[in-house]
Scaffold this motif. Structure first.
Motif, PDB file in Angstrom:
ATOM      1  N   GLU A   4      -9.494  -5.031  -2.347  1.00  0.00           N
ATOM      2  CA  GLU A   4      -8.994  -3.692  -2.669  1.00  0.00           C
ATOM      3  C   GLU A   4      -9.177  -2.733  -1.492  1.00  0.00           C
ATOM      4  OE1 GLU A   4      -7.287  -0.891  -5.376  1.00  0.00           O
ATOM      5  OE2 GLU A   4      -7.727  -3.004  -5.781  1.00  0.00           O
TER       6      GLU A   4
ATOM      7  N   GLY B 162       0.992   7.771  -2.944  1.00  0.00           N
ATOM      8  CA  GLY B 162      -0.279   7.082  -2.808  1.00  0.00           C
ATOM      9  C   GLY B 162      -1.370   7.789  -3.571  1.00  0.00           C
ATOM     10  N   LEU B 163      -2.288   8.414  -2.825  1.00  0.00           N
ATOM     11  CA  LEU B 163      -3.405   9.106  -3.460  1.00  0.00           C
ATOM     12  C   LEU B 163      -3.151  10.599  -3.655  1.00  0.00           C
ATOM     13  CD1 LEU B 163      -6.438   7.427  -1.636  1.00  0.00           C
ATOM     14  CD2 LEU B 163      -5.401   6.838  -3.849  1.00  0.00           C
ATOM     15  N   GLU B 164      -1.990  11.085  -3.242  1.00  0.00           N
ATOM     16  CA  GLU B 164      -1.679  12.514  -3.357  1.00  0.00           C
ATOM     17  C   GLU B 164      -0.542  12.732  -4.349  1.00  0.00           C
ATOM     18  OE1 GLU B 164      -1.265  14.377   0.552  1.00  0.00           O
ATOM     19  OE2 GLU B 164      -2.307  12.650   1.405  1.00  0.00           O
ATOM     20  N   ARG B 165      -0.647  12.057  -5.497  1.00  0.00           N
ATOM     21  CA  ARG B 165       0.463  12.106  -6.445  1.00  0.00           C
ATOM     22  C   ARG B 165       0.648  13.451  -7.124  1.00  0.00           C
ATOM     23  NH1 ARG B 165      -0.764   6.791  -9.670  1.00  0.00           N
ATOM     24  NH2 ARG B 165      -2.765   7.117  -8.633  1.00  0.00           N
TER      25      ARG B 165
ATOM     26  N   GLY C 173      -4.774   4.919   1.329  1.00  0.00           N
ATOM     27  CA  GLY C 173      -3.627   4.699   0.456  1.00  0.00           C
ATOM     28  C   GLY C 173      -4.031   4.149  -0.901  1.00  0.00           C
ATOM     29  N   ARG C 174      -3.006   3.808  -1.668  1.00  0.00           N
ATOM     30  CA  ARG C 174      -3.200   3.257  -3.018  1.00  0.00           C
ATOM     31  C   ARG C 174      -2.612   1.849  -3.048  1.00  0.00           C
ATOM     32  NH1 ARG C 174       0.260   3.082  -7.504  1.00  0.00           N
ATOM     33  NH2 ARG C 174       1.821   4.355  -6.401  1.00  0.00           N
ATOM     34  N   VAL C 175      -3.399   0.902  -3.495  1.00  0.00           N
ATOM     35  CA  VAL C 175      -2.905  -0.468  -3.603  1.00  0.00           C
ATOM     36  C   VAL C 175      -1.991  -0.568  -4.819  1.00  0.00           C
ATOM     37  CG1 VAL C 175      -3.515  -2.874  -3.966  1.00  0.00           C
ATOM     38  CG2 VAL C 175      -4.917  -1.450  -2.464  1.00  0.00           C
ATOM     39  N   VAL C 176      -0.713  -0.800  -4.574  1.00  0.00           N
ATOM     40  CA  VAL C 176       0.241  -1.011  -5.664  1.00  0.00           C
ATOM     41  C   VAL C 176       0.134  -2.446  -6.161  1.00  0.00           C
ATOM     42  CG1 VAL C 176       2.688  -0.945  -6.324  1.00  0.00           C
ATOM     43  CG2 VAL C 176       1.786   0.709  -4.660  1.00  0.00           C
TER      44      VAL C 176
ATOM     45  N   ILE D 259       0.854  -1.187   0.000  1.00  0.00           N
ATOM     46  CA  ILE D 259       0.000   0.000   0.000  1.00  0.00           C
ATOM     47  C   ILE D 259       0.893   1.241   0.000  1.00  0.00           C
ATOM     48  CG2 ILE D 259      -1.776   1.292   1.240  1.00  0.00           C
ATOM     49  CD1 ILE D 259      -2.608  -1.373   2.545  1.00  0.00           C
TER      50      ILE D 259
ATOM     51  N   ALA E 115      -6.666  -0.864   1.564  1.00  0.00           N
ATOM     52  CA  ALA E 115      -5.987   0.433   1.639  1.00  0.00           C
ATOM     53  C   ALA E 115      -6.859   1.513   2.256  1.00  0.00           C
ATOM     54  CB  ALA E 115      -5.540   0.872   0.244  1.00  0.00           C
TER      55      ALA E 115
END
Length: 259
Positions: A126, A37-40, A115-118, A31, A129
């Motif tokens: 899913e 994550g989600l703040e790219r 977060g973001r699942v890598v 994650i 995260a």
């Protein structure tokens, strides 16, 4: 000087870590958090990697005690265990990461931003995260407390300055009192929309973009170790410019101590 590391390299490194974990029978998910994550939109050449590794119950210690899995993604130059759950580490190419390892049952008690699942194993949802205990909202104190605390920090800091405790004085005035000024401005801006997010653990993060007017005052507010009296006067003046209710007796005492 090392070559800048671009966002593409940072994201590719996460993919590389995921590829290693995918081959390991006891890893469940990777994650990515924060700017990877989600703040790219915040991701740049000065970002680092923040992530969680989720592993099967009973296997956490193996991933913390040995970083062979991380070294396999790219050789490590340095690392140390900074919490019971994880490490900070530097790869030989200059990519810095901070990570924690958790077993699935632990996530319910851990507050974190979504977060973001890598990568995730096929049997993992899913939603892993998404925190079940989200971070608390960044709450600001009321203005009366902020101003009173700022004045007391200025007063106590200057007392320490005269006692010869110069480092403690600098931290009290140019650190704690300034933190209250940051909060006061943030409180005044609370109803103004901002595209720049607040770090719930560190309000000074991204301040220069979120509170540019205050940022322009910082050279006078944080002049350094040898200039705490000047800093105290600058912070006092900044409070008054903002219309803060400064007690007259405290104002005069602070000014006297700063002479």
């Amino acid at each position: 000087m090392t070559h800048p590391i671009g966002p593409e390299q940072l994201l590719a490194r996460l993919d590389g870590i995921a590829a290693v974990l995918r081959q390991d029978g006891h890893a469940q998910a990777l994650i990515a958090l924060g700017s990877v994550g989600l703040e790219r939109d915040r991701l740049d050449q000065y970002s680092d990697l923040d992530f969680f590794v989720i592993v099967d119950p009973g296997h956490k210690a193996r991933y913390i005690d040995s970083l062979d899995w991380l070294d396999a993604a790219h050789p490590l130059a340095w690392h140390f265990r900074n919490t019971v759950d994880g490490h900070k580490a530097l790869s030989r190419d200059g990519i810095f990461c901070e990570f924690a390892v958790f077993e699935p049952q632990e996530l319910a008690a851990i507050p974190f931003a979504p977060g973001r699942v890598v990568w995730r194993r096929a049997d993992v949802e899913e939603s892993i995260a998404i925190p079940r205990r989200p971070l608390p909202a960044a709450q600001l104190p009321d203005e009366g407390w902020i101003v009173g605390e700022a004045l007391s920090c200025l007063y106590v800091g200057l007392q320490r300055w005269h006692r010869g405790e110069r480092l403690s004085a600098a931290r009290m005035v140019q650190g704690h009192a300034l933190d209250r000024l940051v909060e006061l401005d943030a409180l005044r801006l609370a109803n103004s929309p901002s595209a720049v997010s607040v770090d719930p653990f560190s309000r000074e993060r991204r301040l220069e973009r979120r509170q540019p007017d205050l940022a322009r005052e910082l050279p006078q507010l944080v002049p350094g170790y040898l200039h705490t009296p000047q800093a105290a006067l600058a912070i006092l003046a900044a409070l008054e410019r903002r219309g803060a209710s400064v007690d007259p007796s405290m104002r005069e005492r602070i000014r006297d101590l700063a002479k």
